[in-house]
Write a protein that holds these residues in place. Sequence first.
Motif, PDB file in Angstrom:
ATOM      1  N   GLU A  45       0.860  -1.182   0.000  1.00 37.04           N
ATOM      2  CA  GLU A  45       0.000   0.000   0.000  1.00 37.04           C
ATOM      3  C   GLU A  45       0.898   1.234   0.000  1.00 37.04           C
ATOM      4  O   GLU A  45       1.871   1.300   0.757  1.00 37.04           O
ATOM      5  CB  GLU A  45      -0.909   0.019   1.241  1.00 37.04           C
ATOM      6  N   TYR A  46       0.558   2.200  -0.845  1.00 34.29           N
ATOM      7  CA  TYR A  46       1.389   3.383  -1.000  1.00 34.29           C
ATOM      8  C   TYR A  46       0.553   4.622  -0.712  1.00 34.29           C
ATOM      9  O   TYR A  46      -0.565   4.750  -1.200  1.00 34.29           O
ATOM     10  CB  TYR A  46       1.974   3.434  -2.414  1.00 34.29           C
ATOM     11  N   SER A  47       1.148   5.538   0.076  1.00 37.85           N
ATOM     12  CA  SER A  47       0.441   6.770   0.413  1.00 37.85           C
ATOM     13  C   SER A  47       1.456   7.873   0.663  1.00 37.85           C
ATOM     14  O   SER A  47       2.657   7.640   0.637  1.00 37.85           O
ATOM     15  CB  SER A  47      -0.455   6.556   1.641  1.00 37.85           C
ATOM     16  N   GLY A  48       0.947   9.052   0.890  1.00 44.60           N
ATOM     17  CA  GLY A  48       1.790  10.209   1.159  1.00 44.60           C
ATOM     18  C   GLY A  48       1.623  11.262   0.083  1.00 44.60           C
ATOM     19  O   GLY A  48       1.046  11.019  -0.975  1.00 44.60           O
ATOM     20  N   LYS A  49       2.104  12.457   0.385  1.00 43.61           N
ATOM     21  CA  LYS A  49       1.944  13.593  -0.523  1.00 43.61           C
ATOM     22  C   LYS A  49       2.563  13.339  -1.894  1.00 43.61           C
ATOM     23  O   LYS A  49       1.960  13.633  -2.920  1.00 43.61           O
ATOM     24  CB  LYS A  49       2.519  14.853   0.099  1.00 43.61           C
ATOM     25  N   GLU A  50       3.781  12.789  -1.938  1.00 46.50           N
ATOM     26  CA  GLU A  50       4.418  12.525  -3.232  1.00 46.50           C
ATOM     27  C   GLU A  50       3.728  11.384  -3.975  1.00 46.50           C
ATOM     28  O   GLU A  50       3.647  11.400  -5.193  1.00 46.50           O
ATOM     29  CB  GLU A  50       5.908  12.240  -3.061  1.00 46.50           C
ATOM     30  N   VAL A  51       3.232  10.407  -3.254  1.00 41.08           N
ATOM     31  CA  VAL A  51       2.502   9.305  -3.885  1.00 41.08           C
ATOM     32  C   VAL A  51       1.256   9.844  -4.579  1.00 41.08           C
ATOM     33  O   VAL A  51       0.963   9.484  -5.730  1.00 41.08           O
ATOM     34  CB  VAL A  51       2.140   8.210  -2.848  1.00 41.08           C
ATOM     35  N   GLU A  52       0.533  10.719  -3.914  1.00 39.30           N
ATOM     36  CA  GLU A  52      -0.669  11.297  -4.524  1.00 39.30           C
ATOM     37  C   GLU A  52      -0.311  12.135  -5.754  1.00 39.30           C
ATOM     38  O   GLU A  52      -1.021  12.109  -6.760  1.00 39.30           O
ATOM     39  CB  GLU A  52      -1.461  12.108  -3.503  1.00 39.30           C
ATOM     40  N   LEU A  53       0.800  12.864  -5.671  1.00 37.87           N
ATOM     41  CA  LEU A  53       1.233  13.650  -6.834  1.00 37.87           C
ATOM     42  C   LEU A  53       1.573  12.749  -8.011  1.00 37.87           C
ATOM     43  O   LEU A  53       1.173  13.008  -9.148  1.00 37.87           O
ATOM     44  CB  LEU A  53       2.443  14.517  -6.475  1.00 37.87           C
ATOM     45  N   ILE A  54       2.299  11.668  -7.759  1.00 40.05           N
ATOM     46  CA  ILE A  54       2.706  10.797  -8.867  1.00 40.05           C
ATOM     47  C   ILE A  54       1.507  10.033  -9.419  1.00 40.05           C
ATOM     48  O   ILE A  54       1.433   9.760 -10.619  1.00 40.05           O
ATOM     49  CB  ILE A  54       3.890   9.873  -8.465  1.00 40.05           C
ATOM     50  N   ARG A  55       0.541   9.729  -8.565  1.00 37.34           N
ATOM     51  CA  ARG A  55      -0.704   9.113  -9.064  1.00 37.34           C
ATOM     52  C   ARG A  55      -1.440  10.080  -9.995  1.00 37.34           C
ATOM     53  O   ARG A  55      -1.957   9.680 -11.035  1.00 37.34           O
ATOM     54  CB  ARG A  55      -1.611   8.700  -7.908  1.00 37.34           C
ATOM     55  N   GLY A  56      -1.489  11.342  -9.618  1.00 39.91           N
ATOM     56  CA  GLY A  56      -2.121  12.347 -10.470  1.00 39.91           C
ATOM     57  C   GLY A  56      -1.393  12.505 -11.784  1.00 39.91           C
ATOM     58  O   GLY A  56      -2.018  12.635 -12.844  1.00 39.91           O
ATOM     59  N   PHE A  57      -0.069  12.492 -11.746  1.00 40.90           N
ATOM     60  CA  PHE A  57       0.709  12.590 -12.979  1.00 40.90           C
ATOM     61  C   PHE A  57       0.439  11.383 -13.868  1.00 40.90           C
ATOM     62  O   PHE A  57       0.207  11.538 -15.076  1.00 40.90           O
ATOM     63  CB  PHE A  57       2.208  12.705 -12.682  1.00 40.90           C
ATOM     64  N   ALA A  58       0.449  10.200 -13.296  1.00 43.57           N
ATOM     65  CA  ALA A  58       0.187   8.983 -14.082  1.00 43.57           C
ATOM     66  C   ALA A  58      -1.192   9.066 -14.735  1.00 43.57           C
ATOM     67  O   ALA A  58      -1.343   8.731 -15.917  1.00 43.57           O
ATOM     68  CB  ALA A  58       0.290   7.749 -13.191  1.00 43.57           C
ATOM     69  N   GLU A  59      -2.168   9.529 -13.983  1.00 42.76           N
ATOM     70  CA  GLU A  59      -3.509   9.683 -14.542  1.00 42.76           C
ATOM     71  C   GLU A  59      -3.506  10.680 -15.700  1.00 42.76           C
ATOM     72  O   GLU A  59      -4.170  10.463 -16.722  1.00 42.76           O
ATOM     73  CB  GLU A  59      -4.478  10.137 -13.456  1.00 42.76           C
ATOM     74  N   SER A  60      -2.712  11.746 -15.567  1.00 44.94           N
ATOM     75  CA  SER A  60      -2.676  12.780 -16.607  1.00 44.94           C
ATOM     76  C   SER A  60      -2.089  12.271 -17.921  1.00 44.94           C
ATOM     77  O   SER A  60      -2.363  12.837 -18.978  1.00 44.94           O
ATOM     78  CB  SER A  60      -1.901  14.017 -16.122  1.00 44.94           C
ATOM     79  N   ILE A  61      -1.277  11.208 -17.857  1.00 46.14           N
ATOM     80  CA  ILE A  61      -0.716  10.623 -19.082  1.00 46.14           C
ATOM     81  C   ILE A  61      -1.319   9.248 -19.365  1.00 46.14           C
ATOM     82  O   ILE A  61      -0.789   8.490 -20.169  1.00 46.14           O
ATOM     83  CB  ILE A  61       0.832  10.560 -19.039  1.00 46.14           C
ATOM     84  N   ASP A  62      -2.423   8.944 -18.681  1.00 46.71           N
ATOM     85  CA  ASP A  62      -3.147   7.686 -18.885  1.00 46.71           C
ATOM     86  C   ASP A  62      -2.250   6.470 -18.662  1.00 46.71           C
ATOM     87  O   ASP A  62      -2.219   5.543 -19.464  1.00 46.71           O
ATOM     88  CB  ASP A  62      -3.767   7.655 -20.287  1.00 46.71           C
ATOM     89  N   ALA A  63      -1.508   6.496 -17.551  1.00 40.67           N
ATOM     90  CA  ALA A  63      -0.577   5.412 -17.246  1.00 40.67           C
ATOM     91  C   ALA A  63      -0.964   4.691 -15.961  1.00 40.67           C
ATOM     92  O   ALA A  63      -1.464   5.305 -15.018  1.00 40.67           O
ATOM     93  CB  ALA A  63       0.837   5.965 -17.110  1.00 40.67           C
ATOM     94  N   GLU A  64      -0.717   3.398 -15.949  1.00 43.32           N
ATOM     95  CA  GLU A  64      -0.789   2.605 -14.725  1.00 43.32           C
ATOM     96  C   GLU A  64       0.577   2.729 -14.043  1.00 43.32           C
ATOM     97  O   GLU A  64       1.588   2.942 -14.705  1.00 43.32           O
ATOM     98  CB  GLU A  64      -1.063   1.136 -15.046  1.00 43.32           C
ATOM     99  N   ILE A  65       0.600   2.566 -12.725  1.00 43.74           N
ATOM    100  CA  ILE A  65       1.870   2.655 -11.990  1.00 43.74           C
ATOM    101  C   ILE A  65       2.342   1.266 -11.598  1.00 43.74           C
ATOM    102  O   ILE A  65       1.584   0.468 -11.058  1.00 43.74           O
ATOM    103  CB  ILE A  65       1.739   3.535 -10.734  1.00 43.74           C
TER     104      ILE A  65
END
Length: 146
Positions: A45-65
């Motif tokens: 399980e991954y969480s934290g401010k940077e995790v949320e930012l990178i999830r948003g970035f991945a979503e912005s480029i339509d990528a799975e992490i």
Amino acid sequence: MAVLLTGCGITMPTDPYGSLEHATGGTLRVGISPNGNLTVADDGEYSGKEVELIRGFAESIDAEIEWTVGSEEALVRGLEKQQLDVVIAGMTDQTPWAERAAPTRPYMKTKADDGSILNLVMLVPMGENALLSELETYLDTQREDA
């Protein structure tokens, strides 16, 4: 110069290893090293401010992490071998890894235990300028302090 490069069919910025092209609509390979409330990795399980930012970035480029947990040193080696696209670890703009990986512009400020202000960065492989540019553009839209 830009006109000359455009005439030659060269676009700027570029990624010699195609990190952004590989990740867009595909998989963004993210290395994470736990660091306080910025990057938390707990039993898959991954969480934290940077995790949320990178999830948003991945979503912005339509990528799975695809997550890889490790020490900063191991993750930087992964960047150097093009096995990872981005590393998050609560690193600052004073990171010693800047000689081996490309840091983003500082995108968030946080306060250290001693009260000093730290500027946070993420790392991408050296030379992957299109990925770096796209990530920085996204981070610019998400500015806040930790």
